[in-house]
Design a protein around this motif. Structure first.
Motif, PDB file in Angstrom:
ATOM      1  N   ARG A   1     -63.832 -49.167 -85.063  1.00  0.00           N
ATOM      2  CA  ARG A   1     -62.837 -48.116 -84.855  1.00  0.00           C
ATOM      3  C   ARG A   1     -61.751 -48.541 -83.871  1.00  0.00           C
ATOM      4  NH1 ARG A   1     -60.234 -44.166 -86.986  1.00  0.00           N
ATOM      5  NH2 ARG A   1     -62.141 -43.265 -87.865  1.00  0.00           N
TER       6      ARG A   1
ATOM      7  N   GLY B   1     -59.960 -57.025 -85.482  1.00  0.00           N
ATOM      8  CA  GLY B   1     -59.144 -56.238 -86.415  1.00  0.00           C
ATOM      9  C   GLY B   1     -59.447 -56.552 -87.864  1.00  0.00           C
TER      10      GLY B   1
ATOM     11  N   SER C   1     -61.942 -54.128 -89.337  1.00  0.00           N
ATOM     12  CA  SER C   1     -61.609 -52.714 -89.151  1.00  0.00           C
ATOM     13  C   SER C   1     -60.808 -52.228 -90.347  1.00  0.00           C
ATOM     14  CB  SER C   1     -60.800 -52.511 -87.862  1.00  0.00           C
ATOM     15  OG  SER C   1     -60.340 -51.180 -87.782  1.00  0.00           O
TER      16      SER C   1
ATOM     17  N   PHE D   1     -59.844 -49.377 -90.627  1.00  0.00           N
ATOM     18  CA  PHE D   1     -58.882 -48.461 -90.030  1.00  0.00           C
ATOM     19  C   PHE D   1     -57.602 -49.204 -89.633  1.00  0.00           C
ATOM     20  CE2 PHE D   1     -63.262 -47.228 -88.919  1.00  0.00           C
ATOM     21  CZ  PHE D   1     -63.360 -46.098 -89.708  1.00  0.00           C
ATOM     22  N   HIS D   2     -57.760 -50.397 -89.083  1.00  0.00           N
ATOM     23  CA  HIS D   2     -56.571 -51.186 -88.745  1.00  0.00           C
ATOM     24  C   HIS D   2     -55.841 -51.634 -90.008  1.00  0.00           C
ATOM     25  CE1 HIS D   2     -53.863 -53.877 -86.648  1.00  0.00           C
ATOM     26  NE2 HIS D   2     -54.175 -54.816 -87.540  1.00  0.00           N
TER      27      HIS D   2
ATOM     28  N   ALA E   1     -53.952 -48.797 -91.401  1.00  0.00           N
ATOM     29  CA  ALA E   1     -52.832 -48.412 -90.540  1.00  0.00           C
ATOM     30  C   ALA E   1     -51.626 -49.323 -90.734  1.00  0.00           C
ATOM     31  CB  ALA E   1     -53.273 -48.423 -89.079  1.00  0.00           C
TER      32      ALA E   1
ATOM     33  N   ARG F   1     -54.079 -45.571 -86.725  1.00  0.00           N
ATOM     34  CA  ARG F   1     -55.471 -45.973 -86.973  1.00  0.00           C
ATOM     35  C   ARG F   1     -56.428 -44.830 -86.653  1.00  0.00           C
ATOM     36  NH1 ARG F   1     -56.078 -51.070 -83.942  1.00  0.00           N
ATOM     37  NH2 ARG F   1     -56.910 -49.931 -82.165  1.00  0.00           N
ATOM     38  N   ASP F   2     -56.143 -44.109 -85.575  1.00  0.00           N
ATOM     39  CA  ASP F   2     -57.028 -43.024 -85.148  1.00  0.00           C
ATOM     40  C   ASP F   2     -56.988 -41.817 -86.083  1.00  0.00           C
ATOM     41  OD1 ASP F   2     -57.840 -44.521 -83.002  1.00  0.00           O
ATOM     42  OD2 ASP F   2     -56.542 -43.526 -81.541  1.00  0.00           O
TER      43      ASP F   2
END
Length: 449
Positions: free
Chosen positions: A317, A325, A328, A330-331, A334, A361-362
């Motif tokens: 996360r 990264g 991730s 999420f990265h 993003a 990302r969050d």
């Protein structure tokens, strides 16, 4: 007897008899490897390895690809360093059935030895590369998925055998010598998934290359191993199978009938391959948002439904640097939404920690669904005003169903190599790499990379 059967097949494989489709796959794999290795040559991970080992570099016979002045070192260290560089960006090829990145360990050993020995034609190089890739992938299939599930990094734990087979092929080892090379390589099993996200992940294929080269060199001089190194009760497959039942005989018997190199795919993004569907979808959504005048900054939330492996392998996360990264989703999502691309530049440390990237990302959530294919994703982008955009990626770009074209491979090569050699140098290196199969002696070609 899988070990002897694999050895016999490799020794008798003839470059002239390779199907043209297999030859083209080998060329594409080697081309992609060269780009990834040059592209990773100036990474901090590679620099640390060179700084630590440079006092021990031996006779200058083999090139470190992408290094200033085409720096040469001894073959063993060239195999190690180039192997690290080939994998450090996680941009290398992937045998999707096993998640093996086969070319890095095999080509790193092969090129180091070919330049050391001299006189290797491009066609002989492609034949040896094919032998090594087939060996890695066949034994990988025999222990998949339990071997990977228990925690082995299957790229390196099979790549040592592939490297030994490839180098042994160039050496023209006898069948007995090749069997011993396979055994010597098999005992040097290396690579733990715990190391993902650290420098040591890319050490794995480098060490596998070095181990495979060592195995072939020892076997050439009469060094022996068990003739049943792969299949014996306490041999490689049964020891590393993770409680599963190895299927060595099944897959080794398919050599030259089903070519695994034809199932080798190429990454459009330098990160864990399970992230690719989400990145592909987010890049598509970036362009749709742009065409509709929607701003990324107004995104309230992104829901991603993904295959469970995405959560297992890439759920970091809050990655702290570029290496983390790469694991991730999420990265990856993003930067896909923000920039419409996810190349090496988007995995730089400063991008991973950028406040704008972190903010997007969050806002991304990922939910696993075992009913999805590994290269499939459902995405929904929610905007503050209630607008929603949806995207379903059935097969990500870079998959066997949506393969990268030669033009896309060239763009990928030039994009990453330009960060090391500059634009003109990257284009020249690309032209050189595409023509390597035409060389009477690849030594001159490697000296220009």
């Amino acid at each position: 007897m899988a070990t002897k059967q694999l050895a016999s097949w490799a020794v008798n494989l003839d470059a002239a008899s390779l199907p043209e489709s297999v030859r083209q796959c080998a060329l594409r794999s080697l081309y992609n490897y060269i780009g990834c290795t040059i592209g990773g040559s100036n990474h901090a991970t590679v620099s640390k390895a060179c700084d630590a080992l440079s006092p021990f570099f031996g006779r200058e016979t083999s090139s470190l690809l992408g290094h200033e002045g085409t720096k040469k070192v001894d073959a063993q260290h060239a195999a190690l360093i180039n192997g690290i560089a080939s994998h450090v960006h996680d941009y290398d090829d992937t045998h999707l059935a096993t998640i093996i990145h086969p070319t890095g360990p095999v080509a790193s050993a092969l090129l180091a030895y070919a330049e050391y020995s001299g006189g290797t034609s491009g066609e002989s190089l492609l034949c040896a590369l094919t032998a090594g890739i087939e060996a890695s992938c066949k034994i990988g299939l025999a222990v998949w998925p339990e071997h990977y599930d228990i925690g082995w990094h299957i790229t390196s734990s099979t790549g040592n055998v592939g490297a030994a087979v490839a180098v042994g092929k160039l050496m023209q080892l006898s069948e007995d010598q090749m069997a011993h090379a396979i055994g010597i390589a098999a005992v040097q099993v290396v690579g733990l998934r715990e190391m993902f996200g650290s420098d040591t992940k890319s050490f794995h294929p480098g060490r596998a290359a070095q181990s495979g080269l060592l195995a072939a060199l020892l076997a050439e001089k009469g060094y022996t191993s068990s003739p049943q190194a792969l299949e014996a009760k306490r041999g490689w497959a049964n020891v590393v199978a993770g409680g599963g039942t190895p299927k060595l005989e099944q897959y080794v018997s398919e050599l030259s009938q089903k070519w695994e190199i034809e199932a080798n795919a190429f990454k459009p993004f330098p990160c864990g391959i399970v992230c690719h569907p989400a990145i592909d979808g987010c890049i598509q959504l970036h362009h749709e948002m742009k065409s509709k005048g929607l701003r990324v900054q107004d995104v309230q939330k992104v829901d991603a439904t993904v295959h469970p492996l995405v959560i297992e392998l890439t759920s970091k996360r809050a990655p702290k640097d570029g290496l983390e990264g790469k694991f991730s989703v999420f990265h990856g999502g993003a930067v896909g939404l923000l920039y419409g691309k996810a190349g090496p530049a988007q995995y730089a440390d400063e991008v991973v920690t950028d406040e704008g990237v972190v903010s997007i990302r969050d806002r991304i959530d990922a939910t696993p669904d075992k009913n999805l294919k590994p290269d499939e994703v459902y995405l929904t982008v929610h905007f503050a005003d209630g607008t929603e955009l949806k995207r379903h990626v059935l097969h990500a770009v870079g998959s066997l169903e949506v393969p990268m074209t030669d033009e896309q491979l060239t763009e990928k090569f030039v994009d990453q190599v330009a960060l090391v050699l500059g634009s003109d140098g990257a284009k020249e290196a690309s032209d050189t790499a595409w023509k390597i199969a035409e060389a009477r002696d690849v030594t001159g070609v490697l000296g220009r990379l």
